[in-house]
Design an enzyme around this catalytic site. Structure first.
Site, PDB file in Angstrom:
ATOM      1  N   SER A  73      24.447 -55.056 -15.802  1.00  0.00           N
ATOM      2  CA  SER A  73      23.218 -55.752 -16.192  1.00  0.00           C
ATOM      3  C   SER A  73      22.223 -55.712 -15.039  1.00  0.00           C
ATOM      4  O   SER A  73      22.341 -54.876 -14.147  1.00  0.00           O
ATOM      5  CB  SER A  73      23.570 -57.204 -16.578  1.00  0.00           C
ATOM      6  OG  SER A  73      22.453 -57.829 -17.178  1.00  0.00           O
ATOM      7  N   ASN A  74      21.257 -56.610 -15.036  1.00  0.00           N
ATOM      8  CA  ASN A  74      20.256 -56.680 -13.969  1.00  0.00           C
ATOM      9  C   ASN A  74      19.818 -58.146 -13.826  1.00  0.00           C
ATOM     10  O   ASN A  74      20.179 -58.986 -14.663  1.00  0.00           O
ATOM     11  CB  ASN A  74      19.075 -55.755 -14.300  1.00  0.00           C
ATOM     12  CG  ASN A  74      18.408 -56.150 -15.601  1.00  0.00           C
ATOM     13  OD1 ASN A  74      17.831 -57.222 -15.718  1.00  0.00           O
ATOM     14  ND2 ASN A  74      18.526 -55.298 -16.622  1.00  0.00           N
ATOM     15  N   PRO A  75      19.013 -58.481 -12.796  1.00  0.00           N
ATOM     16  CA  PRO A  75      18.748 -59.906 -12.516  1.00  0.00           C
ATOM     17  C   PRO A  75      17.626 -60.549 -13.339  1.00  0.00           C
ATOM     18  O   PRO A  75      17.162 -61.638 -12.973  1.00  0.00           O
ATOM     19  CB  PRO A  75      18.350 -59.920 -11.031  1.00  0.00           C
ATOM     20  CG  PRO A  75      18.326 -58.513 -10.577  1.00  0.00           C
ATOM     21  CD  PRO A  75      18.452 -57.618 -11.753  1.00  0.00           C
ATOM     22  N   ALA A 124      14.153 -56.302 -19.450  1.00  0.00           N
ATOM     23  CA  ALA A 124      14.700 -55.302 -18.526  1.00  0.00           C
ATOM     24  C   ALA A 124      15.924 -54.710 -19.216  1.00  0.00           C
ATOM     25  O   ALA A 124      17.046 -55.223 -19.089  1.00  0.00           O
ATOM     26  CB  ALA A 124      15.063 -55.954 -17.208  1.00  0.00           C
TER      27      ALA A 124
END
Ligand code: PMT
Length: 407
Positions: free
Chosen positions: A210-212, A277
């Protein structure tokens, strides 16, 4: 900064309005409060005067107001109706709604409301059975027909100790929503679809890539569009944020799910804003259950996810507006322009995700708005303010302010 009138009705939720008045003043607005006689039983005029630094209005029979030069400004409530740019009534009681719906003006607040020509928001608060009563619901329907907008009530615990639909929104939420409405109603009648948050691409039952992304940027966009009158759907990846008020929210986990939700709604949409995102790739295999630590030393094989925005760009019809984001390490305008062309976008919001205070997770963001017409460089703003600047700029796009217009 605006001249705001806060009307306070006689209910226990009036204590929240003191906080609301103070919040609005701290955000730079001038706030004048007008209380019903019943409201003054719950919170005193002095409380509001101290919090706002402005005169407080109440009694219908207050003497006329005088300007600094001694000029008579007129009866108090009429003067206030001329002074204010927008009004919020919080709490709006059943009695107040009934009076306003039938054009009665028995006190200073209802008289002001009848005399006031600007936008009025109503934030009801009452016992849940009062709210459900057909007489109250009829007043609400009538007031909506007259153009009044309602904020709440919401479900929750009530002063009576019961749970139900009748709780006033919190001061912070009301302050945000009130400010959102100050930008006007230019998206009235438009259907806006927003994507937000990260996607999670699992490779076993407890692990994913995933991403932040926190979702803050996308949620701010959804809330701003609602404030400006749009019918808003938010497709959100996993976030810790509560649903934005007035917005239809669908939560998904994977890019593929986000793609399906967006694609299904896209034909009916006027504006798509893609702030999510989205993970560009996903693990090729999914392992049922949890992979044991000792067995984790394998190469994770990836395959591409659908590019949601690019596909919607391909399907775009005349009059539809597509706004994408570009998350770059530094402000790479060339890369944003490439996305504009490749994905057939109307605007790219270029933001820098390399530092603190902007991009992922922060409450603030800095962006360049890149369109075929040029670039608008914006300073560091709150994500809410940036959301409004994006919709302001969308008005200038070919077809932006006009349903069905454009390319
Ligand atoms: O959520 P926050 O913590 O508030 O952070 C905000 C943000 C940094 C996530 C946001 O401002 C932002 O930049 N969002 C886009 C992030 C991104 O994926 O950028 P990108 O340059 O990789 O993608 C370009 C565009 O294509 C984006 O609009 C993206 O939503 C879209 N995309 C990307 C990949 C994909 N498979 N499908 C897509 O639709």
């Amino acid at each position: 900064m605006a001249r705001l009138v806060l009307g306070v009705g006689g209910g226990i939720a009036a204590f929240k309005s003191a906080h609301l008045a103070s919040l609005l003043r701290k955000r730079g607005h001038r706030v004048r409060v007008i209380l019903t006689p019943a409201a003054a039983q719950f919170v005193t005029p002095l409380t509001f005067e101290s919090l706002t630094g402005e005169p407080v209005y109440g009694d219908l029979w207050d003497p006329p107001r005088y300007g600094d030069d001694g000029e008579i400004l007129g009866e108090a409530h009429i003067h206030l109706a001329r002074w204010g740019e927008a009004a919020l009534v919080a709490p709006a009681t059943a009695d107040l709604l009934g009076q306003l719906a039938s054009g009665q003006a028995r006190d200073g607040l209802t008289t002001f409301l009848l005399a006031f020509g600007g936008p009025v928001l109503l934030a009801p608060a009452m016992h849940h059975r009062m709210w459900a009563h057909p007489a109250v619901q009829e007043s609400v329907a009538r007031l909506q027909r007259f153009g009044y907008r309602f904020l709440g009530p919401v479900a929750g615990s009530l002063a009576s100790g019961e749970e139900g639909w009748g709780r006033m929104l919190e001061a912070q939420e009301l302050a945000d929503l009130f400010e959102d409405h100050l930008h006007g109603r230019d998206l009235q009648g438009k259907r806006v679809l927003v994507t937000a948050g990260p996607t999670q691409e699992p490779f076993d039952a407890v692990r994913h890539i995933s991403n932040p992304s926190s979702g803050k940027m996308g949620y701010a966009l959804a809330q701003a569009a609602f404030g400006r009158g749009a019918q808003v759907v938010l497709i959100s990846g996993p976030t810790c944020l509560p649903d934005p008020y007035g917005v239809e929210v669908h939560r998904v986990q994977r890019a593929e799910e986000m793609y399906q939700e967006v694609a299904r709604r896209f034909p009916e949409v006027d504006i798509l804003v893609a702030a999510a995102a989205v993970a560009d790739h996903r693990p090729k295999e999914f392992h049922e259950g949890k992979i044991r630590k000792e067995d984790l030393l394998f190469q994770l094989e990836l395959e591409p996810n659908p590019d949601i925005l690019k596909e919607m760009g391909r399907r775009k019809k005349k009059g539809q507006i597509l706004i994408g984001f570009a998350a770059e390490w530094g402000m790479d305008e060339g890369s944003a322009r490439k996305k504009l062309l490749e994905k057939r976008l109307d605007m790219v919001v270029l933001n820098d995700v390399s530092g603190p205070g902007e991009g992922f997770r922060a409450d603030t963001n800095r962006a360049f708005l890149v369109t075929a017409q040029g670039v608008q460089e914006l300073p560091l703003l709150s994500k809410r303010e940036l959301a409004h600047r994006i919709f302001d700029a969308a008005k200038d796009l070919p077809g932006g302010g006009r349903p069905g217009g454009g390319r």
